[in-house]
Design an enzyme around this catalytic site. Structure first.
Site, PDB file in Angstrom:
ATOM      1  N   HIS A 126      38.465  88.605 -49.598  1.00  0.00           N
ATOM      2  CA  HIS A 126      37.985  89.033 -50.911  1.00  0.00           C
ATOM      3  C   HIS A 126      36.712  88.294 -51.321  1.00  0.00           C
ATOM      4  O   HIS A 126      36.025  88.720 -52.244  1.00  0.00           O
ATOM      5  CB  HIS A 126      39.081  88.875 -51.978  1.00  0.00           C
ATOM      6  N   ASP A 157      43.942  88.435 -45.768  1.00  0.00           N
ATOM      7  CA  ASP A 157      42.888  87.895 -46.621  1.00  0.00           C
ATOM      8  C   ASP A 157      42.106  86.782 -45.919  1.00  0.00           C
ATOM      9  O   ASP A 157      42.068  85.640 -46.378  1.00  0.00           O
ATOM     10  CB  ASP A 157      43.502  87.379 -47.929  1.00  0.00           C
ATOM     11  N   SER A 240      38.035  78.179 -55.651  1.00  0.00           N
ATOM     12  CA  SER A 240      38.683  77.511 -54.518  1.00  0.00           C
ATOM     13  C   SER A 240      39.133  78.488 -53.438  1.00  0.00           C
ATOM     14  O   SER A 240      39.646  78.050 -52.406  1.00  0.00           O
ATOM     15  CB  SER A 240      39.895  76.712 -55.009  1.00  0.00           C
TER      16      SER A 240
END
Length: 501
Positions: A126, A157, A240
């Site tokens: 993402h 991801d 993060s």
């Protein structure tokens, strides 16, 4: 089923086109090819997780006047953090076009170097985004180098980006080794990254679960699935994403992906499939490469377009699993086994539709007892294009079915069509799964001017243009190319919430 509206197709002169669309795409048909990568998320608020989809005060780099300090820990952890931080970078990304699940926009996140000779950086999918993207990596000494997207997984991801190592003149760059088998309940870890836009933050946590369901991000965007996630209470926040989760030996045991917006729970992606992809990528990309030497990495990814979930044995018994089958599944997992993989849904038109049904308990595939997602995906990725025997238990009865393993990359969009500031692309596996529709339809990532005037919303599926059916992107492009300036034609579409109307 479909809603018809009139749309004025504006194929204007260059002067009027400049007034209406700064990009000059008011009617000009531009079918663009994208790098062979995957897909990503929406700009609406996440249901569970906070992720970097747009810049905000918490993730804006303020260029602080002093370097952030390391936490006061024992000497061992201090040395580990200093060594790992030399391989951690701040990633600044800008998605220049809406595409699939993502709108155009900018964000700050984190990545870390996994191969310094090749300049390969690991981050989240993402973060890399599914469409056209520009990006920079900022090292701890503030050196900045351009990043290019290299590979994004179609489902999980994680993504790889790359930089030219020769452009880093002064920063000492270190690799962060991947250790997927190093994760264990009770393991003390550090999360090193750009948490809350602070360039370098070090958060501590203790791994609490290795078998959490993949988090649900929302109903109209990217969601990971067919994998476990690791959970810990590290309280990571925006910026993060893509941080390494390291153990006391300085090895990355997981990849930080997201966290609950209310609470301290954070979710990390296991690295088993990440390490496989990195090994294949190294085979495709030589060390110390020039641009001409690089080629697109071939990373086989198989799919049955079926979502599995791990369910406890008590629930499996309610679904009809026999004591004998449970004994086989328990024996394959050892003392830590608590359940089995159960079919949660299938995508219409996919290989699993009509072959697997919701509630089927997976026992074997290709002769191998399957009790976890890593085993399942290893079999699928190694058998793309083949038909495999699959043993399931359905309502207490063991059944053997034949299922075709499809190519996951083939149903991941890599092209888009720009129309007067709008973008359409093929309906991805991600959105097909969200909407329970077949892959490949014409999906509106951004309406732009022409479709917007016709009140065609974002996320709509276009079924015809000018009374010409448009089952796929090529058909839509051909129908649009026939239109002339000032033509007024009907466009038919539906949105997923009213597909049964």
């Amino acid at each position: 089923r479909a809603s018809s509206v009139a749309v004025v197709v504006v194929v204007a002169s260059s002067a009027s086109r400049r007034r209406r669309s700064p990009r000059g795409v008011g009617g000009a048909l531009r079918l663009r090819s994208l790098p062979p990568r995957a897909t990503m998320t929406d700009d609406e608020e996440r249901e569970e997780l906070e992720e970097e989809v747009s810049p905000n005060p918490a993730t804006t780099m303020d260029d602080p006047s002093s370097e952030p300090l390391l936490p006061e820990t024992d000497a061992t952890w201090q040395g580990v953090v200093r060594r790992v931080s030399d391989g951690v970078v701040v990633i600044k990304t800008t998605g220049v076009r809406a595409f699939d699940t993502e709108s155009a926009g900018s964000a700050y996140a984190t990545g870390f170097v996994v191969d310094k000779a090749r300049g390969v950086v690991l981050t989240n999918r993402h973060v890399c985004r599914p469409g056209p993207v520009t990006a920079e990596a900022v090292f701890q000494n503030r050196e900045e180098v351009p990043l290019r997207a290299l590979y994004s997984d179609p489902v999980h991801d994680f993504a790889f980006m790359r930089f030219d190592p020769s452009l880093v003149k002064f920063q000492k760059v270190t690799d962060v080794p991947l250790a997927p088998d190093g994760a264990a309940v009770g393991l003390e870890v550090r999360i090193v990254g750009n948490d809350s836009g602070e360039k370098l933050s070090i958060l501590s946590a203790t791994l609490a679960r290795l078998d959490r369901d993949a988090p649900k991000y929302g109903s109209k965007g990217y969601n990971d699935f067919n994998t476990f996630y690791i959970q810990a209470a590290s309280g990571t926040k925006g910026g993060s994403s893509g941080s390494p989760v390291v153990d006391v030996n300085g090895r990355a045991v997981a990849l930080n992906a997201g966290s609950k917006t209310k609470g301290s729970a954070a979710y990390y992606l296991p690295l088993h499939r990440v390490k496989r992809a990195l090994d294949l990528l190294r085979d495709a990309c030589p060390a110390n490469p020039g641009d001409a030497e690089w080629r697109a990495p071939i990373i086989p990814r198989g799919t049955t377009q079926t979502t599995f979930q791990y369910r406890g044995f008590d629930e499996c018994r309610r679904l009809g699993v026999s004591i004998e089958t449970e004994a086989v599944l328990r024996a394959a997992q050892g003392v830590d086994g608590t359940g089995a993989l159960v079919v949660n849904d299938t995508v219409p038109g996919g290989p699993g539709e009509g072959v697997l049904v919701v509630g089927d308990v997976l026992v074997k595939m290709d002769g191998v007892v399957v009790v976890d997602f890593v085993t399942l995906e290893s079999i699928l990725d190694d058998n793309v294009g083949r038909t495999l025997a699959c043993v399931v238990e359905r309502g207490g009865v063991a059944k053997t079915v034949e299922i075709l393993v499809g190519d996951l990359h083939a149903i991941t969009p890599s092209r888009m069509l720009e129309i007067a500031g709008g973008v359409v692309n093929a309906l991805s596996y991600q959105q097909a799964r969200n909407f329970q529709l077949p892959c490949g339809g014409v999906y509106v990532a951004e309406p732009g001017y022409v479709l917007g005037v016709a009140n065609v919303p974002k996320h709509a599926i276009l079924t015809s243009l000018g009374n010409t059916p448009t089952p796929d992107l090529d058909a839509f492009a051909a129908a649009y190319a026939k239109l002339k300036e000032g033509d007024r034609v009907p466009v038919s579409y539906f949105v997923h919430a009213e597909r049964h109307r």
